[in-house]
Design a protein around this motif. Structure first.
Motif, PDB file in Angstrom:
ATOM      1  N   ALA A  12      29.410  46.497  35.436  1.00 33.10           N
ATOM      2  CA  ALA A  12      28.014  46.645  35.859  1.00 33.10           C
ATOM      3  C   ALA A  12      27.349  45.280  35.980  1.00 33.10           C
ATOM      4  CB  ALA A  12      27.248  47.526  34.874  1.00 33.10           C
ATOM      5  N   GLY A  13      27.608  44.391  35.049  1.00 40.77           N
ATOM      6  CA  GLY A  13      27.044  43.043  35.115  1.00 40.77           C
ATOM      7  C   GLY A  13      27.542  42.270  36.319  1.00 40.77           C
ATOM      8  N   MET A  14      28.843  42.412  36.630  1.00 43.20           N
ATOM      9  CA  MET A  14      29.389  41.736  37.809  1.00 43.20           C
ATOM     10  C   MET A  14      28.733  42.250  39.076  1.00 43.20           C
ATOM     11  SD  MET A  14      33.500  41.336  37.115  1.00 43.20           S
ATOM     12  CE  MET A  14      33.758  42.566  38.319  1.00 43.20           C
ATOM     13  N   LEU A  15      28.598  43.563  39.176  1.00 40.97           N
ATOM     14  CA  LEU A  15      28.031  44.142  40.390  1.00 40.97           C
ATOM     15  C   LEU A  15      26.557  43.785  40.543  1.00 40.97           C
ATOM     16  CD1 LEU A  15      29.711  47.657  40.474  1.00 40.97           C
ATOM     17  CD2 LEU A  15      30.320  45.618  41.778  1.00 40.97           C
ATOM     18  N   MET A  16      25.838  43.729  39.450  1.00 37.62           N
ATOM     19  CA  MET A  16      24.413  43.420  39.528  1.00 37.62           C
ATOM     20  C   MET A  16      24.171  41.952  39.840  1.00 37.62           C
ATOM     21  SD  MET A  16      23.080  45.861  36.457  1.00 37.62           S
ATOM     22  CE  MET A  16      21.430  45.258  36.434  1.00 37.62           C
ATOM     23  N   SER A  17      25.111  41.091  39.517  1.00 34.61           N
ATOM     24  CA  SER A  17      24.931  39.667  39.796  1.00 34.61           C
ATOM     25  C   SER A  17      25.658  39.235  41.056  1.00 34.61           C
ATOM     26  CB  SER A  17      25.435  38.842  38.612  1.00 34.61           C
ATOM     27  OG  SER A  17      26.839  38.975  38.501  1.00 34.61           O
ATOM     28  N   SER A  18      26.159  40.188  41.805  1.00 36.10           N
ATOM     29  CA  SER A  18      26.923  39.892  43.008  1.00 36.10           C
ATOM     30  C   SER A  18      26.030  39.240  44.059  1.00 36.10           C
ATOM     31  CB  SER A  18      27.528  41.185  43.557  1.00 36.10           C
ATOM     32  OG  SER A  18      28.193  40.918  44.755  1.00 36.10           O
ATOM     33  N   CYS A  19      26.197  37.962  44.225  1.00 33.51           N
ATOM     34  CA  CYS A  19      25.357  37.198  45.132  1.00 33.51           C
ATOM     35  C   CYS A  19      25.602  37.594  46.585  1.00 33.51           C
ATOM     36  CB  CYS A  19      25.615  35.713  44.932  1.00 33.51           C
ATOM     37  SG  CYS A  19      24.457  34.667  45.812  1.00 33.51           S
ATOM     38  N   SER A  20      26.854  37.814  46.971  1.00 29.55           N
ATOM     39  CA  SER A  20      27.150  38.150  48.366  1.00 29.55           C
ATOM     40  C   SER A  20      26.540  39.495  48.741  1.00 29.55           C
ATOM     41  CB  SER A  20      28.658  38.151  48.626  1.00 29.55           C
ATOM     42  OG  SER A  20      29.317  39.059  47.774  1.00 29.55           O
TER      43      SER A  20
END
Length: 145
Positions: A12-20
């Motif tokens: 969830a953290g990776m997806l929420m911080s996904s810049c692209s």
């Protein structure tokens, strides 16, 4: 805390911080070029393209306005790009973001100029679309797409 909960939080953290994915979501939308049809009212052109960067008169005394805008992407295109980046980030544990961010910064719409000439009634008389380098872009109507 179980390993499943920790993994879910990490994902969830990776997806929420996904810049692209965020960049794809913030890409400019499509400008309705139908307002540039011959006979369209000046107020419709300004409502769609915003304020002109330049206003002048041609040799015959007709008003000419130059608009600058970015022709972006359809809503469906942006949604597909967002989901692609989110999926690729998930599969690669966030490594895709390095590539995806570079892609999104490169494909951020086409910067364009529209040179619009109006007749005496402030209706569109003629239009010339150009990219930033001055290359003429043919005007496509919905019926031609």
């Amino acid at each position: 805390m179980s390993i499943a909960k920790i993994a879910a939080l990490v994902v969830a953290g990776m997806l929420m911080s996904s810049c692209s994915a965020i960049m794809a979501a913030n890409q400019p939308g499509r400008v309705n070029l139908e307002v540039l049809s011959e006979g369209s009212d000046q107020s419709l052109v300004r409502a769609e393209l915003g304020s002109p960067v330049s206003s002048d008169k041609d040799a015959q005394g007709f008003d000419i306005e130059i608009f600058q805008f970015t022709q972006g992407y359809s809503g469906l295109n942006r949604v597909a790009r967002i989901w692609w980046h989110l999926g690729a980030d998930l599969v690669t544990w966030g490594l895709w973001d390095q590539v995806g961010s570079a892609i999104e910064s490169r494909y951020s719409g086409t910067k364009m100029n529209a040179v619009v000439t109006y007749d005496e009634q402030q209706k569109v008389k003629s239009v010339r679309l150009q990219d930033i380098q001055g290359n003429v872009i043919p005007v496509k109507r919905k019926s031609e797409e």
